[in-house]
Scaffold this motif. Structure first.
Motif, PDB file in Angstrom:
ATOM      1  N   ASP A 138      16.582 -11.356   9.294  1.00  0.00           N
ATOM      2  CA  ASP A 138      16.686 -10.117   9.761  1.00  0.00           C
ATOM      3  C   ASP A 138      18.092  -9.642  10.623  1.00  0.00           C
ATOM      4  OD1 ASP A 138      14.079  -9.831   8.739  1.00  0.00           O
ATOM      5  OD2 ASP A 138      13.098  -9.779  10.709  1.00  0.00           O
ATOM      6  N   HIS A 139      18.548 -10.717  11.404  1.00  0.00           N
ATOM      7  CA  HIS A 139      19.747 -10.250  12.260  1.00  0.00           C
ATOM      8  C   HIS A 139      21.020 -10.105  11.094  1.00  0.00           C
ATOM      9  CE1 HIS A 139      22.634 -10.149  15.438  1.00  0.00           C
ATOM     10  NE2 HIS A 139      23.332 -11.253  14.865  1.00  0.00           N
ATOM     11  N   GLN A 140      21.091 -10.951  10.236  1.00  0.00           N
ATOM     12  CA  GLN A 140      22.181 -10.947   9.042  1.00  0.00           C
ATOM     13  C   GLN A 140      21.916  -9.664   8.176  1.00  0.00           C
ATOM     14  OE1 GLN A 140      20.965 -14.756   7.584  1.00  0.00           O
ATOM     15  NE2 GLN A 140      22.532 -15.784   8.334  1.00  0.00           N
ATOM     16  N   LEU A 141      20.751  -9.450   7.938  1.00  0.00           N
ATOM     17  CA  LEU A 141      20.445  -8.150   6.877  1.00  0.00           C
ATOM     18  C   LEU A 141      20.808  -7.055   7.986  1.00  0.00           C
ATOM     19  CD1 LEU A 141      19.581  -6.660   4.491  1.00  0.00           C
ATOM     20  CD2 LEU A 141      17.379  -6.773   5.314  1.00  0.00           C
ATOM     21  N   SER A 142      20.409  -6.801   9.196  1.00  0.00           N
ATOM     22  CA  SER A 142      20.889  -5.881  10.049  1.00  0.00           C
ATOM     23  C   SER A 142      22.384  -5.592  10.067  1.00  0.00           C
ATOM     24  CB  SER A 142      20.353  -5.943  11.434  1.00  0.00           C
ATOM     25  OG  SER A 142      20.569  -5.077  12.404  1.00  0.00           O
ATOM     26  N   THR A 143      23.022  -6.667  10.286  1.00  0.00           N
ATOM     27  CA  THR A 143      24.500  -6.621  10.299  1.00  0.00           C
ATOM     28  C   THR A 143      24.907  -5.994   8.999  1.00  0.00           C
ATOM     29  OG1 THR A 143      24.306  -8.647  11.707  1.00  0.00           O
ATOM     30  CG2 THR A 143      26.477  -7.944  10.606  1.00  0.00           C
ATOM     31  N   PHE A 144      24.488  -6.429   7.897  1.00  0.00           N
ATOM     32  CA  PHE A 144      24.820  -5.945   6.293  1.00  0.00           C
ATOM     33  C   PHE A 144      24.731  -4.664   6.503  1.00  0.00           C
ATOM     34  CE2 PHE A 144      23.686  -4.678   2.299  1.00  0.00           C
ATOM     35  CZ  PHE A 144      24.976  -4.950   1.660  1.00  0.00           C
ATOM     36  N   LEU A 145      23.598  -4.225   6.904  1.00  0.00           N
ATOM     37  CA  LEU A 145      23.216  -2.383   6.686  1.00  0.00           C
ATOM     38  C   LEU A 145      23.884  -1.910   7.715  1.00  0.00           C
ATOM     39  CD1 LEU A 145      19.442  -2.999   6.398  1.00  0.00           C
ATOM     40  CD2 LEU A 145      21.034  -2.260   4.500  1.00  0.00           C
ATOM     41  N   ASN A 146      24.364  -2.209   8.858  1.00  0.00           N
ATOM     42  CA  ASN A 146      25.225  -1.723   9.939  1.00  0.00           C
ATOM     43  C   ASN A 146      26.544  -1.454   9.361  1.00  0.00           C
ATOM     44  OD1 ASN A 146      23.168  -1.077  11.679  1.00  0.00           O
ATOM     45  ND2 ASN A 146      23.438  -3.029  12.763  1.00  0.00           N
ATOM     46  N   GLY A 147      27.199  -2.408   8.748  1.00  0.00           N
ATOM     47  CA  GLY A 147      28.552  -2.516   8.069  1.00  0.00           C
ATOM     48  C   GLY A 147      28.337  -1.583   6.959  1.00  0.00           C
ATOM     49  N   PHE A 148      27.135  -1.449   5.985  1.00  0.00           N
ATOM     50  CA  PHE A 148      26.959  -0.381   4.690  1.00  0.00           C
ATOM     51  C   PHE A 148      27.050   0.785   5.530  1.00  0.00           C
ATOM     52  CE2 PHE A 148      23.825   1.718   2.163  1.00  0.00           C
ATOM     53  CZ  PHE A 148      24.567   1.602   1.042  1.00  0.00           C
ATOM     54  N   ASP A 176      27.418  -1.955  -7.172  1.00  0.00           N
ATOM     55  CA  ASP A 176      28.299  -2.839  -7.856  1.00  0.00           C
ATOM     56  C   ASP A 176      29.401  -3.471  -6.850  1.00  0.00           C
ATOM     57  OD1 ASP A 176      27.456  -2.346 -10.563  1.00  0.00           O
ATOM     58  OD2 ASP A 176      28.447  -0.439 -10.347  1.00  0.00           O
ATOM     59  N   TYR A 177      29.013  -3.969  -5.676  1.00  0.00           N
ATOM     60  CA  TYR A 177      29.611  -4.623  -4.684  1.00  0.00           C
ATOM     61  C   TYR A 177      30.137  -5.964  -5.018  1.00  0.00           C
ATOM     62  CZ  TYR A 177      28.859  -0.957  -1.263  1.00  0.00           C
ATOM     63  OH  TYR A 177      28.427   0.165  -0.479  1.00  0.00           O
ATOM     64  N   SER A 178      31.314  -6.217  -4.845  1.00  0.00           N
ATOM     65  CA  SER A 178      31.966  -7.593  -5.140  1.00  0.00           C
ATOM     66  C   SER A 178      31.614  -8.375  -3.901  1.00  0.00           C
ATOM     67  CB  SER A 178      33.497  -7.451  -5.418  1.00  0.00           C
ATOM     68  OG  SER A 178      34.230  -7.193  -4.168  1.00  0.00           O
ATOM     69  N   ASP A 179      31.963  -9.868  -4.179  1.00  0.00           N
ATOM     70  CA  ASP A 179      31.924 -10.610  -3.117  1.00  0.00           C
ATOM     71  C   ASP A 179      32.889 -10.080  -1.894  1.00  0.00           C
ATOM     72  OD1 ASP A 179      30.031 -11.967  -4.348  1.00  0.00           O
ATOM     73  OD2 ASP A 179      31.269 -13.742  -4.699  1.00  0.00           O
ATOM     74  N   ASP A 180      33.981  -9.760  -2.176  1.00  0.00           N
ATOM     75  CA  ASP A 180      35.200  -9.589  -1.245  1.00  0.00           C
ATOM     76  C   ASP A 180      34.376  -8.429  -0.394  1.00  0.00           C
ATOM     77  OD1 ASP A 180      36.743 -11.453  -1.808  1.00  0.00           O
ATOM     78  OD2 ASP A 180      37.844 -10.167  -3.120  1.00  0.00           O
ATOM     79  N   LEU A 181      34.035  -7.295  -1.251  1.00  0.00           N
ATOM     80  CA  LEU A 181      33.450  -6.069  -0.374  1.00  0.00           C
ATOM     81  C   LEU A 181      32.245  -6.335   0.418  1.00  0.00           C
ATOM     82  CD1 LEU A 181      33.919  -2.934   0.163  1.00  0.00           C
ATOM     83  CD2 LEU A 181      32.709  -2.508  -2.020  1.00  0.00           C
ATOM     84  N   MET A 182      31.202  -7.146  -0.094  1.00  0.00           N
ATOM     85  CA  MET A 182      30.331  -7.832   0.711  1.00  0.00           C
ATOM     86  C   MET A 182      30.616  -8.314   1.951  1.00  0.00           C
ATOM     87  SD  MET A 182      27.344  -7.092  -1.011  1.00  0.00           S
ATOM     88  CE  MET A 182      25.896  -8.329  -0.523  1.00  0.00           C
ATOM     89  N   ILE A 183      31.663  -9.104   2.052  1.00  0.00           N
ATOM     90  CA  ILE A 183      32.236  -9.743   3.157  1.00  0.00           C
ATOM     91  C   ILE A 183      32.956  -8.894   4.253  1.00  0.00           C
ATOM     92  CG2 ILE A 183      34.354 -11.316   3.970  1.00  0.00           C
ATOM     93  CD1 ILE A 183      33.594 -12.880   1.393  1.00  0.00           C
ATOM     94  N   LYS A 184      33.313  -7.772   3.469  1.00  0.00           N
ATOM     95  CA  LYS A 184      34.076  -6.744   4.507  1.00  0.00           C
ATOM     96  C   LYS A 184      33.067  -5.781   5.040  1.00  0.00           C
ATOM     97  CE  LYS A 184      36.497  -2.075   4.043  1.00  0.00           C
ATOM     98  NZ  LYS A 184      36.108  -1.036   3.363  1.00  0.00           N
ATOM     99  N   LEU A 185      31.714  -5.702   4.392  1.00  0.00           N
ATOM    100  CA  LEU A 185      30.493  -4.920   4.949  1.00  0.00           C
ATOM    101  C   LEU A 185      29.952  -5.809   6.016  1.00  0.00           C
ATOM    102  CD1 LEU A 185      28.671  -3.706   1.919  1.00  0.00           C
ATOM    103  CD2 LEU A 185      30.059  -2.345   3.257  1.00  0.00           C
ATOM    104  N   PHE A 186      29.880  -6.932   6.289  1.00  0.00           N
ATOM    105  CA  PHE A 186      29.392  -7.832   7.392  1.00  0.00           C
ATOM    106  C   PHE A 186      30.537  -7.507   8.290  1.00  0.00           C
ATOM    107  CE2 PHE A 186      26.631  -9.870   4.268  1.00  0.00           C
ATOM    108  CZ  PHE A 186      25.551  -9.965   5.209  1.00  0.00           C
TER     109      PHE A 186
END
Length: 162
Positions: free
Chosen positions: A54-64, A15-25
């Motif tokens: 791939d690079h963007q997803l990797s960044t998101f997952l690392n932020g996760f 249930d991530y909001s846009d703001d939290l998604m931005i924070k994960l990146f």
């Protein structure tokens, strides 16, 4: 598995909001806009849909990972340029501190019987003899089991929960 499907599924499960998604990146050193997040989450048929690379997803997952486990002192986050399902699966496993027994339980939730040896082959290094490539359906079923475990509710029907 499609990178956009992975990010959509993780957003839905937690249930991530846009703001939290931005924070994960940002946790992994990237700046993204709400518009980018919105375009990545759109259905593939939408004219404003944009693929997440791939690079963007990797960044998101690392932020996760950083969000769930905290930032490690002295460790520089490396956002891979290429990702495969094995790496995606490993990053989710690390972020959630999952043990093999936890993962096997999630597969049981979607009526998929997986052996411990089969699972360990997914997490081996590619140069090892027992290494096994993680297929889309294997990752998709894991994410469905994770969804059921986190969100609860009725037992999913069929392999896609429908």
């Amino acid at each position: 598995m499609n990178n956009n499907d992975v990010i959509r599924k993780i957003r839905f499960i937690f249930d991530y909001s846009d703001d939290l998604m931005i924070k994960l990146f940002a946790n992994a050193g990237a700046t993204v806009t709400r518009a980018e997040i919105s375009d990545w989450l759109k259905k593939d048929e939408d004219e404003n849909f944009k693929p997440i690379y791939d690079h963007q997803l990797s960044t998101f997952l690392n932020g996760f990972i950083v969000d769930k486990r905290g930032k490690q002192d002295g460790v520089q986050i490396v956002n891979e340029k290429k990702l495969n399902n094995n790496q995606i699966f490993r990053k989710i496993k690390i972020a959630l501190s999952l043990k093999d027994t936890d993962i096997l339980e999630m597969y049981d939730l979607v009526d998929l019987r997986v052996g411990k040896h089969e699972l360990s082959a997914i997490f081996r290094k590619p140069e090892q003899h027992q290494y096994r490539l993680c297929k889309d359906q294997f990752l998709r079923n894991f994410l469905l089991g994770l969804q059921f475990k986190i969100k609860g509710g009725q037992r999913p029907k069929g392999p896609f929960g429908n």
